[in-house]
Design a protein around this motif. Structure first.
Motif, PDB file in Angstrom:
ATOM      1  N   VAL A   1      33.185  24.807  70.399  1.00  0.00           N
ATOM      2  CA  VAL A   1      32.984  25.953  69.520  1.00  0.00           C
ATOM      3  C   VAL A   1      32.540  27.172  70.324  1.00  0.00           C
ATOM      4  CG1 VAL A   1      31.504  26.880  67.692  1.00  0.00           C
ATOM      5  CG2 VAL A   1      32.546  24.609  67.447  1.00  0.00           C
ATOM      6  N   ALA A   2      31.633  26.966  71.265  1.00  0.00           N
ATOM      7  CA  ALA A   2      31.146  28.077  72.087  1.00  0.00           C
ATOM      8  C   ALA A   2      32.276  28.677  72.924  1.00  0.00           C
ATOM      9  CB  ALA A   2      30.018  27.592  73.000  1.00  0.00           C
ATOM     10  N   LEU A   3      33.115  27.819  73.508  1.00  0.00           N
ATOM     11  CA  LEU A   3      34.244  28.308  74.305  1.00  0.00           C
ATOM     12  C   LEU A   3      35.242  29.054  73.430  1.00  0.00           C
ATOM     13  CD1 LEU A   3      34.824  25.206  76.619  1.00  0.00           C
ATOM     14  CD2 LEU A   3      33.893  27.440  77.283  1.00  0.00           C
ATOM     15  N   ALA A   4      35.432  28.561  72.201  1.00  0.00           N
ATOM     16  CA  ALA A   4      36.355  29.229  71.285  1.00  0.00           C
ATOM     17  C   ALA A   4      35.865  30.625  70.925  1.00  0.00           C
ATOM     18  CB  ALA A   4      36.535  28.387  70.021  1.00  0.00           C
ATOM     19  N   LYS A   5      34.565  30.781  70.766  1.00  0.00           N
ATOM     20  CA  LYS A   5      34.016  32.101  70.435  1.00  0.00           C
ATOM     21  C   LYS A   5      34.247  33.091  71.572  1.00  0.00           C
ATOM     22  CE  LYS A   5      30.447  30.570  67.173  1.00  0.00           C
ATOM     23  NZ  LYS A   5      31.207  31.102  66.020  1.00  0.00           N
ATOM     24  N   GLU A   6      34.271  32.574  72.809  1.00  0.00           N
ATOM     25  CA  GLU A   6      34.535  33.449  73.957  1.00  0.00           C
ATOM     26  C   GLU A   6      36.021  33.803  74.061  1.00  0.00           C
ATOM     27  OE1 GLU A   6      33.102  31.685  77.514  1.00  0.00           O
ATOM     28  OE2 GLU A   6      31.016  31.563  76.840  1.00  0.00           O
ATOM     29  N   SER A   7      36.885  32.798  73.902  1.00  0.00           N
ATOM     30  CA  SER A   7      38.316  33.027  74.121  1.00  0.00           C
ATOM     31  C   SER A   7      39.036  33.561  72.892  1.00  0.00           C
ATOM     32  CB  SER A   7      38.984  31.717  74.572  1.00  0.00           C
ATOM     33  OG  SER A   7      38.862  30.712  73.565  1.00  0.00           O
ATOM     34  N   HIS A   8      38.554  33.204  71.691  1.00  0.00           N
ATOM     35  CA  HIS A   8      39.205  33.620  70.444  1.00  0.00           C
ATOM     36  C   HIS A   8      38.107  34.068  69.465  1.00  0.00           C
ATOM     37  CE1 HIS A   8      42.054  30.875  72.389  1.00  0.00           C
ATOM     38  NE2 HIS A   8      43.019  31.423  71.688  1.00  0.00           N
ATOM     39  N   PRO A   9      37.456  35.191  69.741  1.00  0.00           N
ATOM     40  CA  PRO A   9      36.278  35.589  68.949  1.00  0.00           C
ATOM     41  C   PRO A   9      36.549  35.831  67.471  1.00  0.00           C
ATOM     42  CG  PRO A   9      37.012  37.366  70.400  1.00  0.00           C
ATOM     43  CD  PRO A   9      37.771  36.153  70.806  1.00  0.00           C
ATOM     44  N   SER A  10      37.786  36.090  67.107  1.00  0.00           N
ATOM     45  CA  SER A  10      38.081  36.376  65.699  1.00  0.00           C
ATOM     46  C   SER A  10      38.247  35.113  64.851  1.00  0.00           C
ATOM     47  CB  SER A  10      39.365  37.211  65.596  1.00  0.00           C
ATOM     48  OG  SER A  10      40.484  36.477  66.068  1.00  0.00           O
ATOM     49  N   VAL A  11      38.315  33.946  65.504  1.00  0.00           N
ATOM     50  CA  VAL A  11      38.586  32.701  64.781  1.00  0.00           C
ATOM     51  C   VAL A  11      37.283  32.054  64.324  1.00  0.00           C
ATOM     52  CG1 VAL A  11      39.600  30.389  64.920  1.00  0.00           C
ATOM     53  CG2 VAL A  11      40.700  32.322  66.093  1.00  0.00           C
ATOM     54  N   ARG A  12      37.214  31.680  63.048  1.00  0.00           N
ATOM     55  CA  ARG A  12      36.060  30.961  62.521  1.00  0.00           C
ATOM     56  C   ARG A  12      36.200  29.476  62.835  1.00  0.00           C
ATOM     57  NH1 ARG A  12      36.935  31.368  57.024  1.00  0.00           N
ATOM     58  NH2 ARG A  12      39.009  32.167  57.546  1.00  0.00           N
TER      59      ARG A  12
END
Length: 287
Positions: A75-86
């Motif tokens: 989840v943390a990596l996703a917030k960095e790479s795809h910040p718009s995705v919940r």
């Protein structure tokens, strides 16, 4: 309206990471939230003999913390790479296949890696085939390295699920701004009739007409989409495997004409899940 959730099987393996990237990229295009999913499939029995050490039936605290840590890291990596995705996570103590099939009723997509370390991602012969065969939404099995700018390939016949697959492929091609290649393969005649004058080695105009009419409707809806259509005499599994070599996504229906409705995934789709060079999407009729 918010797009339905994308559920991705995740165990931190390289293939699970690839599945997560695919799911997150798709979420950016569609606005869907992404859920990172893990299933414990631990033994539900233990030896009765007191002299035999019994295995742990449920994960211990250390294992549980490690799994939760991996999912929170995703989840943390996703917030960095795809910040718009919940994003969110879920962990279940249950069959991965049965849970995902049940969850698919409300999901938009199920995304799995082709291999991995857990029951969710690693058992292509059981979990991925079972989910691909019985889910209520499209199932994506991420394979190979994506071809930048490569076409979307749709394998079709005259079954209901194949027509839905074509619609899914059109949406993906439009969203990615890449060409769509539609393939209808007629299996060659073999055996007793193979060398008789009645057998032709090419597709007749009458055989091809329903395909051209089907594609014409999509051309009208999306005049800017580059659509090519091929009708050939070749086994569908072989033709689509070959087409996957320069594609970024191969889309098929869950069952072709030859499978009994309600049985497991069709043989062509099973072959592609194991042998395609690119990611495969198996599309279903919602029940």
């Amino acid at each position: 309206m918010t797009a339905r959730k994308i559920i991705v099987g995740y165990d931190r393996s390289p293939d699970a990471r690839a599945a997560a990237r695919w799911a997150l990229d798709e979420a950016v295009r569609t606005g869907a939230p992404v859920e990172f999913f893990y299933a414990y499939e631990w033994p539900t029995w233990a030896p009765a003999a007191s002299t035999v050490p019994a295995p742990a039936v449920w994960p211990d605290g250390e294992t549980d913390r490690a799994i939760k840590g991996a999912l929170h890291e995703a989840v943390a990596l996703a917030k960095e790479s795809h910040p718009s995705v919940r994003t969110d996570i879920s962990i279940v103590n249950n069959s991965a296949a049965l849970t995902l099939i049940g969850r698919s009723e409300e999901a938009g997509l199920i995304v799995l890696g082709s291999r991995g370390h857990s029951a969710v991602v690693g058992l292509l012969g059981s979990v991925s085939v079972a989910v691909s065969g019985h889910a209520h939404c499209p199932v994506v099995v991420v394979r190979g390295e994506p071809e930048a700018g490569g076409p979307i390939v749709a394998g079709v016949d005259d079954s209901g699920s194949a027509q839905l697959a074509l619609g899914f492929a059109v949406e993906e091609a439009v969203a990615r701004r890449v060409p769509l290649r539609v393939i209808r393969a007629f299996a060659p005649v073999t055996g007793l009739w193979e060398d008789t004058p009645m057998v032709t080695r090419s597709v007749t105009a009458a055989e091809r007409r329903p395909l051209d009419e089907l594609v014409a409707g999509w051309r009208e809806k999306h005049p800017d989409l580059d659509i090519s259509v091929e009708a050939l005499v070749e086994h569908p599994a072989a033709a689509l495997t070959e087409a996957s070599t320069d594609a970024q996504l191969l889309v098929v229906g869950s069952r072709g004409r030859g499978a009994v409705r309600g049985m497991l995934l069709g043989s062509v789709s099973q072959h592609l899940l194991r042998h395609a060079a690119c990611t495969v999407a198996v599309v279903h009729e919602r029940k």
